[in-house]
Design a protein around this motif. Structure first.
Motif, PDB file in Angstrom:
ATOM      1  N   LEU A   1       0.735  -1.225  -0.119  1.00  0.00           N
ATOM      2  CA  LEU A   1      -0.010  -0.166   0.044  1.00  0.00           C
ATOM      3  C   LEU A   1       0.780   1.345   0.193  1.00  0.00           C
ATOM      4  O   LEU A   1       0.590   2.239  -0.539  1.00  0.00           O
ATOM      5  CB  LEU A   1      -0.891  -0.097   1.376  1.00  0.00           C
ATOM      6  N   ALA A   2       2.041   1.223   0.511  1.00  0.00           N
ATOM      7  CA  ALA A   2       2.657   2.368   0.632  1.00  0.00           C
ATOM      8  C   ALA A   2       3.524   2.635  -0.769  1.00  0.00           C
ATOM      9  O   ALA A   2       3.615   3.814  -1.205  1.00  0.00           O
ATOM     10  CB  ALA A   2       4.005   2.021   1.662  1.00  0.00           C
ATOM     11  N   SER A   3       3.727   1.603  -1.256  1.00  0.00           N
ATOM     12  CA  SER A   3       4.358   1.572  -2.875  1.00  0.00           C
ATOM     13  C   SER A   3       3.320   2.246  -3.874  1.00  0.00           C
ATOM     14  O   SER A   3       3.507   2.979  -4.721  1.00  0.00           O
ATOM     15  CB  SER A   3       4.869   0.182  -3.207  1.00  0.00           C
ATOM     16  N   LEU A   4       1.877   1.649  -3.599  1.00  0.00           N
ATOM     17  CA  LEU A   4       0.894   1.942  -4.409  1.00  0.00           C
ATOM     18  C   LEU A   4       0.696   3.619  -4.127  1.00  0.00           C
ATOM     19  O   LEU A   4       0.217   4.224  -5.147  1.00  0.00           O
ATOM     20  CB  LEU A   4      -0.344   1.319  -4.036  1.00  0.00           C
ATOM     21  N   ALA A   5       0.725   4.147  -2.746  1.00  0.00           N
ATOM     22  CA  ALA A   5       0.278   5.618  -2.312  1.00  0.00           C
ATOM     23  C   ALA A   5       1.491   6.207  -3.233  1.00  0.00           C
ATOM     24  O   ALA A   5       1.281   7.396  -3.685  1.00  0.00           O
ATOM     25  CB  ALA A   5       0.363   5.626  -1.132  1.00  0.00           C
ATOM     26  N   GLY A   6       2.867   5.888  -3.190  1.00  0.00           N
ATOM     27  CA  GLY A   6       3.945   6.569  -3.591  1.00  0.00           C
ATOM     28  C   GLY A   6       3.793   6.613  -5.178  1.00  0.00           C
ATOM     29  O   GLY A   6       3.592   7.852  -5.695  1.00  0.00           O
ATOM     30  N   LEU A   7       3.239   5.639  -5.964  1.00  0.00           N
ATOM     31  CA  LEU A   7       2.823   5.756  -7.188  1.00  0.00           C
ATOM     32  C   LEU A   7       1.705   6.468  -7.685  1.00  0.00           C
ATOM     33  O   LEU A   7       1.625   7.497  -8.552  1.00  0.00           O
ATOM     34  CB  LEU A   7       2.668   4.381  -7.939  1.00  0.00           C
ATOM     35  N   VAL A   8       0.704   6.723  -6.875  1.00  0.00           N
ATOM     36  CA  VAL A   8      -0.391   7.334  -7.032  1.00  0.00           C
ATOM     37  C   VAL A   8      -0.022   8.971  -6.990  1.00  0.00           C
ATOM     38  O   VAL A   8      -0.390   9.647  -7.748  1.00  0.00           O
ATOM     39  CB  VAL A   8      -1.645   7.076  -6.248  1.00  0.00           C
ATOM     40  N   ILE A   9       0.664   9.311  -6.038  1.00  0.00           N
ATOM     41  CA  ILE A   9       1.305  10.518  -5.639  1.00  0.00           C
ATOM     42  C   ILE A   9       1.964  11.239  -6.776  1.00  0.00           C
ATOM     43  O   ILE A   9       1.772  12.168  -7.430  1.00  0.00           O
ATOM     44  CB  ILE A   9       2.111  10.914  -4.471  1.00  0.00           C
ATOM     45  N   VAL A  10       3.019  10.263  -7.319  1.00  0.00           N
ATOM     46  CA  VAL A  10       3.697  10.668  -8.462  1.00  0.00           C
ATOM     47  C   VAL A  10       3.060  10.874  -9.816  1.00  0.00           C
ATOM     48  O   VAL A  10       3.153  11.714 -10.573  1.00  0.00           O
ATOM     49  CB  VAL A  10       4.971   9.756  -8.595  1.00  0.00           C
ATOM     50  N   LEU A  11       2.040   9.932 -10.051  1.00  0.00           N
ATOM     51  CA  LEU A  11       1.344  10.074 -11.176  1.00  0.00           C
ATOM     52  C   LEU A  11       0.433  11.439 -11.230  1.00  0.00           C
ATOM     53  O   LEU A  11       0.201  12.155 -12.323  1.00  0.00           O
ATOM     54  CB  LEU A  11      -0.005   8.753 -11.381  1.00  0.00           C
ATOM     55  N   PHE A  12      -0.145  11.805  -9.830  1.00  0.00           N
ATOM     56  CA  PHE A  12      -0.767  13.069  -9.948  1.00  0.00           C
ATOM     57  C   PHE A  12       0.177  14.086 -10.241  1.00  0.00           C
ATOM     58  O   PHE A  12      -0.516  15.367 -10.829  1.00  0.00           O
ATOM     59  CB  PHE A  12      -1.590  13.305  -8.620  1.00  0.00           C
ATOM     60  N   TRP A  13       1.193  14.207 -10.211  1.00  0.00           N
ATOM     61  CA  TRP A  13       2.240  15.295  -9.934  1.00  0.00           C
ATOM     62  C   TRP A  13       2.570  15.390 -11.822  1.00  0.00           C
ATOM     63  O   TRP A  13       2.714  16.578 -12.234  1.00  0.00           O
ATOM     64  CB  TRP A  13       3.515  14.860  -9.337  1.00  0.00           C
ATOM     65  N   ILE A  14       2.542  14.135 -12.312  1.00  0.00           N
ATOM     66  CA  ILE A  14       2.982  14.369 -13.477  1.00  0.00           C
ATOM     67  C   ILE A  14       1.791  14.331 -14.738  1.00  0.00           C
ATOM     68  O   ILE A  14       2.006  14.493 -15.927  1.00  0.00           O
ATOM     69  CB  ILE A  14       3.678  13.242 -13.985  1.00  0.00           C
ATOM     70  N   LEU A  15       0.669  14.109 -14.000  1.00  0.00           N
ATOM     71  CA  LEU A  15      -0.682  14.306 -14.938  1.00  0.00           C
ATOM     72  C   LEU A  15      -0.579  15.518 -15.782  1.00  0.00           C
ATOM     73  O   LEU A  15      -0.898  15.507 -16.924  1.00  0.00           O
ATOM     74  CB  LEU A  15      -1.872  13.812 -14.059  1.00  0.00           C
ATOM     75  N   PRO A  16      -0.370  16.834 -15.217  1.00  0.00           N
ATOM     76  CA  PRO A  16      -0.502  17.970 -16.169  1.00  0.00           C
ATOM     77  C   PRO A  16       0.605  18.126 -17.218  1.00  0.00           C
ATOM     78  O   PRO A  16       0.129  18.386 -18.144  1.00  0.00           O
ATOM     79  CB  PRO A  16      -0.078  19.221 -14.906  1.00  0.00           C
ATOM     80  N   TYR A  17       1.605  17.343 -16.877  1.00  0.00           N
ATOM     81  CA  TYR A  17       2.723  17.327 -18.170  1.00  0.00           C
ATOM     82  C   TYR A  17       2.316  16.319 -19.078  1.00  0.00           C
ATOM     83  O   TYR A  17       2.653  16.453 -20.310  1.00  0.00           O
ATOM     84  CB  TYR A  17       4.199  16.923 -17.307  1.00  0.00           C
ATOM     85  N   ILE A  18       1.761  15.439 -18.650  1.00  0.00           N
ATOM     86  CA  ILE A  18       1.051  14.147 -19.667  1.00  0.00           C
ATOM     87  C   ILE A  18      -0.127  14.914 -20.547  1.00  0.00           C
ATOM     88  O   ILE A  18      -0.041  14.664 -21.810  1.00  0.00           O
ATOM     89  CB  ILE A  18       0.648  12.961 -19.191  1.00  0.00           C
ATOM     90  N   ASN A  19      -0.790  15.611 -19.965  1.00  0.00           N
ATOM     91  CA  ASN A  19      -2.025  16.319 -20.538  1.00  0.00           C
ATOM     92  C   ASN A  19      -1.491  17.615 -21.585  1.00  0.00           C
ATOM     93  O   ASN A  19      -1.909  17.394 -22.647  1.00  0.00           O
ATOM     94  CB  ASN A  19      -2.715  17.100 -19.731  1.00  0.00           C
ATOM     95  N   GLU A  20      -0.384  18.184 -21.311  1.00  0.00           N
ATOM     96  CA  GLU A  20       0.298  19.036 -22.059  1.00  0.00           C
ATOM     97  C   GLU A  20       0.823  18.360 -23.269  1.00  0.00           C
ATOM     98  O   GLU A  20       1.028  18.877 -24.232  1.00  0.00           O
ATOM     99  CB  GLU A  20       1.336  20.012 -21.144  1.00  0.00           C
ATOM    100  N   LEU A  21       1.659  17.315 -23.042  1.00  0.00           N
ATOM    101  CA  LEU A  21       2.255  16.500 -24.175  1.00  0.00           C
ATOM    102  C   LEU A  21       1.106  16.061 -25.140  1.00  0.00           C
ATOM    103  O   LEU A  21       1.375  16.402 -26.515  1.00  0.00           O
ATOM    104  CB  LEU A  21       2.931  15.400 -23.806  1.00  0.00           C
ATOM    105  N   PHE A  22      -0.001  15.515 -24.632  1.00  0.00           N
ATOM    106  CA  PHE A  22      -0.808  15.139 -25.599  1.00  0.00           C
ATOM    107  C   PHE A  22      -1.592  16.445 -26.588  1.00  0.00           C
ATOM    108  O   PHE A  22      -1.975  16.282 -27.634  1.00  0.00           O
ATOM    109  CB  PHE A  22      -2.277  14.419 -24.761  1.00  0.00           C
ATOM    110  N   GLU A  23      -1.896  17.634 -25.816  1.00  0.00           N
ATOM    111  CA  GLU A  23      -2.408  18.583 -26.401  1.00  0.00           C
ATOM    112  C   GLU A  23      -1.302  19.160 -27.290  1.00  0.00           C
ATOM    113  O   GLU A  23      -1.868  19.530 -28.563  1.00  0.00           O
ATOM    114  CB  GLU A  23      -2.417  19.722 -25.324  1.00  0.00           C
ATOM    115  N   SER A  24      -0.041  19.196 -27.170  1.00  0.00           N
ATOM    116  CA  SER A  24       1.066  19.495 -28.268  1.00  0.00           C
ATOM    117  C   SER A  24       0.967  18.781 -29.374  1.00  0.00           C
ATOM    118  O   SER A  24       0.976  19.100 -30.507  1.00  0.00           O
ATOM    119  CB  SER A  24       2.257  19.391 -27.339  1.00  0.00           C
TER     120      SER A  24
END
Length: 64
Positions: free
Chosen positions: A34-57
């Motif tokens: 669960l700690a590993s999963l929580a770390g993964l979710v936190i990082v995914l929420f941090w990079i989600l705007p960058y992924i969205n920007e990439l798709f828009e570009s």
């Protein structure tokens, strides 16, 4: 892309890996997972705007 996000991801990775190892050695494999999963979710929420920007570009590139 900011360089600070890379350092944040690295810090979360180190923290989660140490916490996971401590929990595994004390016999709490479920909490380690669960700690590993929580770390993964936190990082995914941090990079989600960058992924969205990439798709828009990419979308704007092929719309021309």
């Amino acid at each position: 892309m900011e360089v600070s996000i890379i350092f944040k991801i690295g810090a979360v990775g180190i923290l989660v890996s140490v916490l996971s190892q401590v929990l595994k050695h004390s016999g709490r494999e479920e909490q380690a997972f669960l700690a590993s999963l929580a770390g993964l979710v936190i990082v995914l929420f941090w990079i989600l705007p960058y992924i969205n920007e990439l798709f828009e570009s990419v979308r704007q590139l092929f719309m021309l």
